[in-house]
Motif scaffolding. Sequence first.
Motif, PDB file in Angstrom:
ATOM      1  N   LEU B  34      -7.753   9.035  -2.715  1.00  0.00           N
ATOM      2  CA  LEU B  34      -8.369   9.342  -1.429  1.00  0.00           C
ATOM      3  C   LEU B  34      -9.691  10.077  -1.600  1.00  0.00           C
ATOM      4  O   LEU B  34     -10.667   9.796  -0.906  1.00  0.00           O
ATOM      5  CB  LEU B  34      -7.414  10.165  -0.581  1.00  0.00           C
ATOM      6  N   LYS B  42      -9.438   1.020   4.615  1.00  0.00           N
ATOM      7  CA  LYS B  42      -8.154   1.673   4.824  1.00  0.00           C
ATOM      8  C   LYS B  42      -7.090   1.271   3.799  1.00  0.00           C
ATOM      9  O   LYS B  42      -7.006   0.135   3.395  1.00  0.00           O
ATOM     10  CB  LYS B  42      -7.640   1.263   6.218  1.00  0.00           C
TER      11      LYS B  42
ATOM     12  N   THR C  12      -7.073   5.853  12.817  1.00  0.00           N
ATOM     13  CA  THR C  12      -8.423   5.650  12.308  1.00  0.00           C
ATOM     14  C   THR C  12      -8.672   4.161  12.192  1.00  0.00           C
ATOM     15  O   THR C  12      -7.828   3.426  11.685  1.00  0.00           O
ATOM     16  CB  THR C  12      -8.559   6.274  10.911  1.00  0.00           C
ATOM     17  N   HIS C  13      -9.831   3.736  12.653  1.00  0.00           N
ATOM     18  CA  HIS C  13     -10.155   2.313  12.589  1.00  0.00           C
ATOM     19  C   HIS C  13     -10.989   2.027  11.359  1.00  0.00           C
ATOM     20  O   HIS C  13     -11.927   2.752  11.053  1.00  0.00           O
ATOM     21  CB  HIS C  13     -10.872   1.878  13.866  1.00  0.00           C
ATOM     22  N   SER C  14     -10.615   0.975  10.668  1.00  0.00           N
ATOM     23  CA  SER C  14     -11.237   0.720   9.376  1.00  0.00           C
ATOM     24  C   SER C  14     -12.694   0.306   9.497  1.00  0.00           C
ATOM     25  O   SER C  14     -13.442   0.380   8.549  1.00  0.00           O
ATOM     26  CB  SER C  14     -10.454  -0.369   8.644  1.00  0.00           C
ATOM     27  N   ALA C  19     -15.516   6.077   7.823  1.00  0.00           N
ATOM     28  CA  ALA C  19     -14.213   6.654   8.134  1.00  0.00           C
ATOM     29  C   ALA C  19     -13.574   7.207   6.871  1.00  0.00           C
ATOM     30  O   ALA C  19     -13.503   6.535   5.854  1.00  0.00           O
ATOM     31  CB  ALA C  19     -13.309   5.585   8.731  1.00  0.00           C
ATOM     32  N   ALA C  20     -13.107   8.402   6.960  1.00  0.00           N
ATOM     33  CA  ALA C  20     -12.364   8.957   5.824  1.00  0.00           C
ATOM     34  C   ALA C  20     -11.029   8.233   5.740  1.00  0.00           C
ATOM     35  O   ALA C  20     -10.518   7.742   6.738  1.00  0.00           O
ATOM     36  CB  ALA C  20     -12.158  10.443   6.025  1.00  0.00           C
ATOM     37  N   PRO C  21     -10.478   8.150   4.578  1.00  0.00           N
ATOM     38  CA  PRO C  21      -9.220   7.411   4.434  1.00  0.00           C
ATOM     39  C   PRO C  21      -8.136   7.937   5.368  1.00  0.00           C
ATOM     40  O   PRO C  21      -7.960   9.138   5.536  1.00  0.00           O
ATOM     41  CB  PRO C  21      -8.847   7.658   2.976  1.00  0.00           C
ATOM     42  N   THR C  22      -7.434   7.004   5.948  1.00  0.00           N
ATOM     43  CA  THR C  22      -6.383   7.335   6.911  1.00  0.00           C
ATOM     44  C   THR C  22      -5.323   8.264   6.337  1.00  0.00           C
ATOM     45  O   THR C  22      -4.879   9.196   6.990  1.00  0.00           O
ATOM     46  CB  THR C  22      -5.687   6.044   7.374  1.00  0.00           C
ATOM     47  N   ILE C  23      -4.942   7.991   5.130  1.00  0.00           N
ATOM     48  CA  ILE C  23      -3.827   8.765   4.579  1.00  0.00           C
ATOM     49  C   ILE C  23      -4.210  10.231   4.405  1.00  0.00           C
ATOM     50  O   ILE C  23      -3.419  11.133   4.698  1.00  0.00           O
ATOM     51  CB  ILE C  23      -3.357   8.138   3.259  1.00  0.00           C
ATOM     52  N   ALA C  24      -5.445  10.462   3.964  1.00  0.00           N
ATOM     53  CA  ALA C  24      -5.907  11.849   3.835  1.00  0.00           C
ATOM     54  C   ALA C  24      -5.873  12.536   5.197  1.00  0.00           C
ATOM     55  O   ALA C  24      -5.390  13.652   5.345  1.00  0.00           O
ATOM     56  CB  ALA C  24      -7.311  11.883   3.258  1.00  0.00           C
ATOM     57  N   SER C  50       0.506   0.583  10.180  1.00  0.00           N
ATOM     58  CA  SER C  50      -0.765   0.001   9.821  1.00  0.00           C
ATOM     59  C   SER C  50      -0.879  -1.407  10.342  1.00  0.00           C
ATOM     60  O   SER C  50      -0.089  -2.273  10.017  1.00  0.00           O
ATOM     61  CB  SER C  50      -0.897  -0.006   8.301  1.00  0.00           C
ATOM     62  N   GLY C  52      -3.914  -4.596  11.319  1.00  0.00           N
ATOM     63  CA  GLY C  52      -5.033  -5.167  10.586  1.00  0.00           C
ATOM     64  C   GLY C  52      -6.206  -4.210  10.501  1.00  0.00           C
ATOM     65  O   GLY C  52      -6.871  -4.123   9.479  1.00  0.00           O
TER      66      GLY C  52
END
Lengths: 206, 206, 206
Positions: B34, B42, C12-14, C19-24, C50, C52
């Motif tokens: 990350l 993503k 968070t939309h890719s 965009a910072a990573p969703t998981i973080a 998750s 698309g």
Amino acid sequence: MLIPAMVASITTHSNSEGAAPTIAQAFSVVLAVLTENPNRPKYKLIIFKSGGSSSTIRILPVGESILVLMRFYTEYLTFKTAKHREYINITPQVETALHKSAIQEGMILVSAMHITAGVWVNDAEDGLIADIDEWLEKLAPFRKDYRHHRTGETNGDSHLKSLLVHHEVIVPVTAGKLDFGPWQQVYYAEFDGQRSKRVIIKVMGE
Amino acid sequence: MLIPAMVASITTHSNSEGAAPTIAQAFSVVLAVLTENPNRPKYKLIIFKSGGSSSTIRILPVGESILVLMRFYTEYLTFKTAKHREYINITPQVETALHKSAIQEGMILVSAMHITAGVWVNDAEDGLIADIDEWLEKLAPFRKDYRHHRTGETNGDSHLKSLLVHHEVIVPVTAGKLDFGPWQQVYYAEFDGQRSKRVIIKVMGE
Amino acid sequence: MLIPAMVASITTHSNSEGAAPTIAQAFSVVLAVLTENPNRPKYKLIIFKSGGSSSTIRILPVGESILVLMRFYTEYLTFKTAKHREYINITPQVETALHKSAIQEGMILVSAMHITAGVWVNDAEDGLIADIDEWLEKLAPFRKDYRHHRTGETNGDSHLKSLLVHHEVIVPVTAGKLDFGPWQQVYYAEFDGQRSKRVIIKVMGE
């Protein structure tokens, strides 16, 4: 916070005064266990469980038999029978598919992929198989004058036999084995053979 | 610790000397990926897998088709047939339900919710459908003197026809499609129509 | 980052710029919620979803009815009927097993573990049950001369009756209840009784 050598578990009750959030505690437990046991055997998994009034997180050692991931395993069998009608005990193939799937708990769909074949669960006794064949011919006999034959087909009776015995079964899986009674066996029933036909085996569970 | 641009994967074997706990490594991988890829697409999901001697965590990019959450999708069809007995190909409705569910791997239960109707998988050929109707009337005929008719009903034969062909099937789903052979179609068989009757479609999988 | 008192959710939309990573972000949300709400009621679970183009993590309060873990519950019924042929409404037992499993969404396999018994779903009406018994005896009659009887058995017809009505059904479960139509009931059909025989009930779902 109790952290046994091999298993950590924490449960927080929602009605306890000022309880810190379970999830925060859970993460704490994870980190504590991991940093305090760097040379321990692998930890199997982490489970968040939640009832009406409590939540639990557990860190399990490798040995314990709980899995979180649902799994699916699919295999296809192909048969080209020597005779027009033939009955094949496919229990060994179903067991092999289950073994390959490594699934311990769940169900197996065994389903003919053709409309002139069947799958049933019954006895592996040759006399009975001959009785069944005779009985099916009596209830769903070959006839020249089926309307279906106007398409050029000659297998109207094979469709009716398939409807009668059905084309699929669901086999329960418990503790990694077919959860069958003493005499249950899975049969593939070919009603229009001498060409390649397929059966799908789909194991679903964890 | 290898961290490709898009996918990170780490497996630790429990018998390796002084292996650090898998879960700690897993979290490390997550954080590393990350922080090192802040502008990457993503990441789809994280999977903890665990066999007898190894554990794996993977971080997948959005494109890969693995889901962790088991899903269920339920839909109800309603039929009010014009005729007393009628046979309807409901494969398109089953496919629509599967599409709506977005399930890729699993099974679909298609089950009549009434005791004078059936569901089967067989050929979509009108001549055969007429043969089946005639055959069912022969094996489970209308009769005035069924004991069931003492209740005021007149549909004893409809119950027997339902038992004969069965009221439900399980359709396998693989790669987001009905995993059917070349000619398999799902039929709703109405044996006592001209009133609203329902069929449940339940998709179960991931 | 919106954090309601009881539920936190972030998507968070890719395709959003940088965009910072969703998981973080997801982990950040967890920590933020937990540290800012130390005295809140228990949080039920965390779900990574998750699609698309978006990923979502949610922290739910105890009340919401979502579970992540697939569950299986297995129970065995034993019957020793007084008569050679007997038909038993086992819907209450199936409902009890479902209740014990606490499963809300899924399917129940109800399957005879013997090859001379059946399980079906149909009406609980005594006249109809007598009609079915008479009909089965007509289509799959007792005969002395079945080949199967050379083994010393006398129950050839019981096997055929079992094939005719089938040995298992799948019952859908929705919102914690058998998802049945108005008259559907599960029956155990004994075709060769007066000895102990078993039925497996396996509930599968979440």
